[in-house]
Design an enzyme around this catalytic site. Structure first.
Site, PDB file in Angstrom:
ATOM      1  N   ALA A  20      39.190  51.809  71.366  1.00 41.06           N
ATOM      2  CA  ALA A  20      38.059  52.310  70.586  1.00 41.06           C
ATOM      3  C   ALA A  20      38.181  52.012  69.093  1.00 41.06           C
ATOM      4  CB  ALA A  20      37.903  53.805  70.833  1.00 41.06           C
ATOM      5  N   GLY A  21      39.255  51.342  68.689  1.00 35.79           N
ATOM      6  CA  GLY A  21      39.377  50.980  67.269  1.00 35.79           C
ATOM      7  C   GLY A  21      39.429  52.193  66.355  1.00 35.79           C
ATOM      8  N   SER A  23      42.067  53.655  64.853  1.00 35.25           N
ATOM      9  CA  SER A  23      43.182  53.838  63.918  1.00 35.25           C
ATOM     10  C   SER A  23      43.125  52.864  62.752  1.00 35.25           C
ATOM     11  CB  SER A  23      44.512  53.692  64.663  1.00 35.25           C
ATOM     12  OG  SER A  23      44.799  54.872  65.357  1.00 35.25           O
ATOM     13  N   VAL A  27      46.622  47.520  62.792  1.00 37.29           N
ATOM     14  CA  VAL A  27      45.917  46.238  62.925  1.00 37.29           C
ATOM     15  C   VAL A  27      45.481  45.979  64.369  1.00 37.29           C
ATOM     16  CG1 VAL A  27      46.095  43.760  62.485  1.00 37.29           C
ATOM     17  CG2 VAL A  27      47.279  45.374  60.990  1.00 37.29           C
ATOM     18  N   HIS A 138      41.104  61.432  66.471  1.00 33.42           N
ATOM     19  CA  HIS A 138      41.389  61.359  67.910  1.00 33.42           C
ATOM     20  C   HIS A 138      42.783  61.861  68.262  1.00 33.42           C
ATOM     21  CE1 HIS A 138      43.215  57.555  66.586  1.00 33.42           C
ATOM     22  NE2 HIS A 138      43.790  57.426  67.762  1.00 33.42           N
ATOM     23  N   GLU A 175      53.634  62.722  61.519  1.00 34.44           N
ATOM     24  CA  GLU A 175      53.465  61.813  62.663  1.00 34.44           C
ATOM     25  C   GLU A 175      54.679  61.833  63.589  1.00 34.44           C
ATOM     26  OE1 GLU A 175      50.619  59.447  63.115  1.00 34.44           O
ATOM     27  OE2 GLU A 175      49.584  60.765  61.705  1.00 34.44           O
ATOM     28  N   HIS A 251      53.438  53.321  60.713  1.00 34.51           N
ATOM     29  CA  HIS A 251      54.569  54.232  60.948  1.00 34.51           C
ATOM     30  C   HIS A 251      55.842  53.459  60.613  1.00 34.51           C
ATOM     31  CE1 HIS A 251      52.061  56.361  64.270  1.00 34.51           C
ATOM     32  NE2 HIS A 251      52.090  57.134  63.206  1.00 34.51           N
ATOM     33  N   ASP A 253      58.431  53.264  62.277  1.00 33.69           N
ATOM     34  CA  ASP A 253      59.033  52.620  63.460  1.00 33.69           C
ATOM     35  C   ASP A 253      58.391  51.268  63.771  1.00 33.69           C
ATOM     36  OD1 ASP A 253      56.665  53.296  64.795  1.00 33.69           O
ATOM     37  OD2 ASP A 253      57.627  54.598  66.273  1.00 33.69           O
ATOM     38  N   ASN A 366      46.705  48.398  71.456  1.00 32.74           N
ATOM     39  CA  ASN A 366      46.310  49.543  70.641  1.00 32.74           C
ATOM     40  C   ASN A 366      47.388  49.876  69.609  1.00 32.74           C
ATOM     41  OD1 ASN A 366      43.802  50.699  70.730  1.00 32.74           O
ATOM     42  ND2 ASN A 366      44.192  51.905  72.578  1.00 32.74           N
ATOM     43  N   CYS A 372      57.051  53.216  70.405  1.00 32.75           N
ATOM     44  CA  CYS A 372      55.955  54.195  70.288  1.00 32.75           C
ATOM     45  C   CYS A 372      55.834  55.017  71.560  1.00 32.75           C
ATOM     46  CB  CYS A 372      54.610  53.502  70.108  1.00 32.75           C
ATOM     47  SG  CYS A 372      54.475  52.480  68.663  1.00 32.75           S
TER      48      CYS A 372
HETATM   49  N1  LIG Z   1      54.132  53.554  65.986  1.00 35.33           N
HETATM   50  C1  LIG Z   1      54.089  54.536  66.843  1.00 35.33           C
HETATM   51  N2  LIG Z   1      55.086  55.321  66.980  1.00 35.33           N
HETATM   52  N3  LIG Z   1      52.989  54.819  67.558  1.00 35.33           N
HETATM   53  C2  LIG Z   1      51.877  53.958  67.741  1.00 35.33           C
HETATM   54  C3  LIG Z   1      50.624  54.741  67.836  1.00 35.33           C
HETATM   55  C4  LIG Z   1      49.419  53.885  68.053  1.00 35.33           C
HETATM   56  C5  LIG Z   1      48.138  54.669  67.894  1.00 35.33           C
HETATM   57  N4  LIG Z   1      46.997  53.866  68.291  1.00 35.33           N
HETATM   58  C6  LIG Z   1      45.795  54.423  68.493  1.00 35.33           C
HETATM   59  O1  LIG Z   1      45.610  55.617  68.405  1.00 35.33           O
HETATM   60  C7  LIG Z   1      44.652  53.499  68.860  1.00 35.33           C
HETATM   61  C8  LIG Z   1      43.539  54.172  69.617  1.00 35.33           C
HETATM   62  C9  LIG Z   1      42.297  53.337  69.696  1.00 35.33           C
HETATM   63  O2  LIG Z   1      42.002  52.605  68.739  1.00 35.33           O
HETATM   64  O3  LIG Z   1      41.583  53.410  70.728  1.00 35.33           O
HETATM   65  C10 LIG Z   1      47.983  55.157  66.455  1.00 35.33           C
HETATM   66  O4  LIG Z   1      47.491  54.389  65.613  1.00 35.33           O
HETATM   67  O5  LIG Z   1      48.387  56.298  66.173  1.00 35.33           O
END
Ligand SMILES: N=C(N)NCCC[C@H](NC(=O)CCC(=O)O)C(=O)O
EC number: 3.5.3.23
Length: 447
Positions: A20-21, A23, A27, A138, A175, A251, A253, A366, A372
């Site tokens: 769903a884009g 975040s 990227v 979200h 986070e 993040h 990580d 995503n 993660c």
């Molecule tokens: N790096 C770590 N630990 N976690 C990764 C989390 C990915 C998550 N993506 C999303 O939430 C995308 C959902 C969407 O676009 O549909 C975020 O950005 O929070």
């Protein structure tokens, strides 16, 4: 010192996994917006990683998904009537918010909580604080179920303390473990807890990104260290490099990972690399441990390649013989600079002597790599015996979960499908069955 093992709790991908884009600053999430997802494949890819790591003798457990859609959120912002009414109107008037309510983002359990093992805390219990994730709509309510789930898994208050999320405001943007690393000679010994942040709420002169949001504040990290009763001589706070946040490092990580006495990091990860290394060395001296820093230069792997391949979003795991394996996504093999670097790394005679790669493409699209997808929980033998046993990965649980996925999950989901009231029914039937499979009857508030 008590012997302890590090459990990795991997998020089981929920049946509404979609793109769903949502975040901004991530990227991959942004570039795959509205493409079709395959929830079934996503869940199976995650389970394959869990099974393989469990089969290799790593302590592996599963973290259940969360109930979706989040009707509580939708009703609170004025969508009323039957569930089907709520979905239909939300789809018409606020499709992005409906996507938020449907997000399967709890799969990235590195963001579920920050965990301090009992060897580090003032009261000798393992402490958990659910992350408020308040930077993104979200993810901002995940902490409610995360707290509930952690309390169900780690219910014995003689061993465990599960704290509620920090106040949900930008001053305390948190986070979880994605910005937290623990160093120690052994999982059971006293360690150094290392917190990274992207911004300081009450110091406008502190470094901060210009383009993308900094999701973690220093104030949040300090609050967690306080709640967990950490010893300041063994706690280090460090600013991320704001320039790399602006290149997609949402993040820490995504640009660094640590395990044992090893810090594997990109030279641009921190605002002040020298100061970070010094602070870690000094803190580790308090537990008679030397830091082993594996530094990756920009010349060898540019930040853009690190972000697209997720080289640092790897799991650094200690094998039974004491050497380490790096668990990487397949994308690392496909990036020339990264693949070459990794070949040299394992041949170098250093602590990392093996690569284990997985196809996690559904999650990667995503922005979620191997690291993660997992929450690290180092537990003594007594603690691991006290936690809920039904989530520990085994061949039998793997088989059951694969069959469960086959029964409930779709293999194609695109934005218009979120309007289908049947999807909501499928999700709740799946979770009801899952709570039975995992032996956690009260896990969800499905009323
Ligand atoms: N790096 C770590 N630990 N976690 C990764 C989390 C990915 C998550 N993506 C999303 O939430 C995308 C959902 C969407 O676009 O549909 C975020 O950005 O929070």
């Amino acid at each position: 010192m008590m012997s302890a093992r590090e459990f990795n709790f991997d998020g089981l991908v929920g049946p509404s996994h979609n793109y769903a884009g949502l975040s901004f600053g991530n990227v991959a999430s942004f570039s795959n917006v509205k493409s079709a997802s395959n929830p079934r494949e996503a869940a199976l890819q995650g389970l394959a990683k869990m099974r393989e790591l469990a089969a290799r003798g790593f302590a592996q457990a599963v973290m259940p998904p969360q109930a979706r859609p989040n009707f509580r959120l939708l009703r609170r912002i004025g969508f009323t009537g039957t569930d089907a009414d709520v979905l239909a109107r939300a789809y018409r008037e606020a499709p992005v918010i409906l996507a938020c309510a449907y997000s399967a983002s709890p799969m990235w359990t590195a963001n579920a909580a920050t965990v301090s093992p009992s060897a580090d805390t003032f009261d000798g219990r393992a402490h958990f604080t659910a992350a408020n994730l308040n930077n993104k709509l979200h993810r901002s309510e995940e902490h409610l179920q995360s707290t509930r789930t952690l309390r169900a898994l780690f219910a014995d208050e003689r061993h465990f303390a599960v704290h509620e999320a920090l106040p949900p405001t930008s001053a305390f943007g948190d986070e979880g473990a994605a910005n937290h690393t623990r160093f120690s000679a052994t999982h059971g010994g006293k360690g150094v807890e290392f917190f990274t942040y992207g911004r300081v709420e009450f110091d406008p002169s502190a470094p901060a990104p210009k383009k993308y949001p900094a999701r973690q504040t220093l104030e949040a990290s300090q609050a967690i260290a306080r709640l967990h009763g950490l010893d300041s001589a063994r706690t280090v706070f460090a600013s991320q490099n704001p320039d790399v946040i602006d290149q997609g490092v949402f993040h820490n990580d995504v640009i660094a990972v640590g395990n044992g006495n090893v810090l594997f990091y990109h030279e641009q990860a921190f605002h002040d690399e020298g100061a970070v290394l010094n602070a870690l060395r000094n803190a580790l001296a308090n537990v008679e441990t030397d830091l082993s820093a594996i530094r990756v230069a920009t010349q060898v792997v540019p930040v853009g390649d690190a972000v697209s391949s997720y080289l640092f979003n790897s799991q650094l795991l200690t094998k039974p013989d004491g050497t380490m394996a790096l668990v990487i996504p397949q994308e690392c093999q496909e990036n020339r600079a990264v693949a070459r670097y990794l070949e040299e790394l394992v041949a170098s005679g250093g602590p990392v002597d093996e690569l284990i790669h997985f196809d996690l493409r559904q999650s990667m699209r995503n922005g979620g790599g191997p690291a993660c997808l997992r929450l690290r929980v180092a537990l003594t033998e007594a603690e691991s015996a006290a936690m809920h046993q039904g989530v520990i990965m085994s061949d039998a649980l793997y088989d059951t979960l694969v069959a469960w996925v086959g029964k409930y999950y779709r293999d194609h989901l695109e934005p218009k499908d979120l309007a289908d009231p049947q999807l909501a029914l499928e999700c709740s039937a799946a979770l009801e069955d899952l709570s039975r499979i995992l032996g956690l009857p009260g896990l969800y508030d499905l009323t």
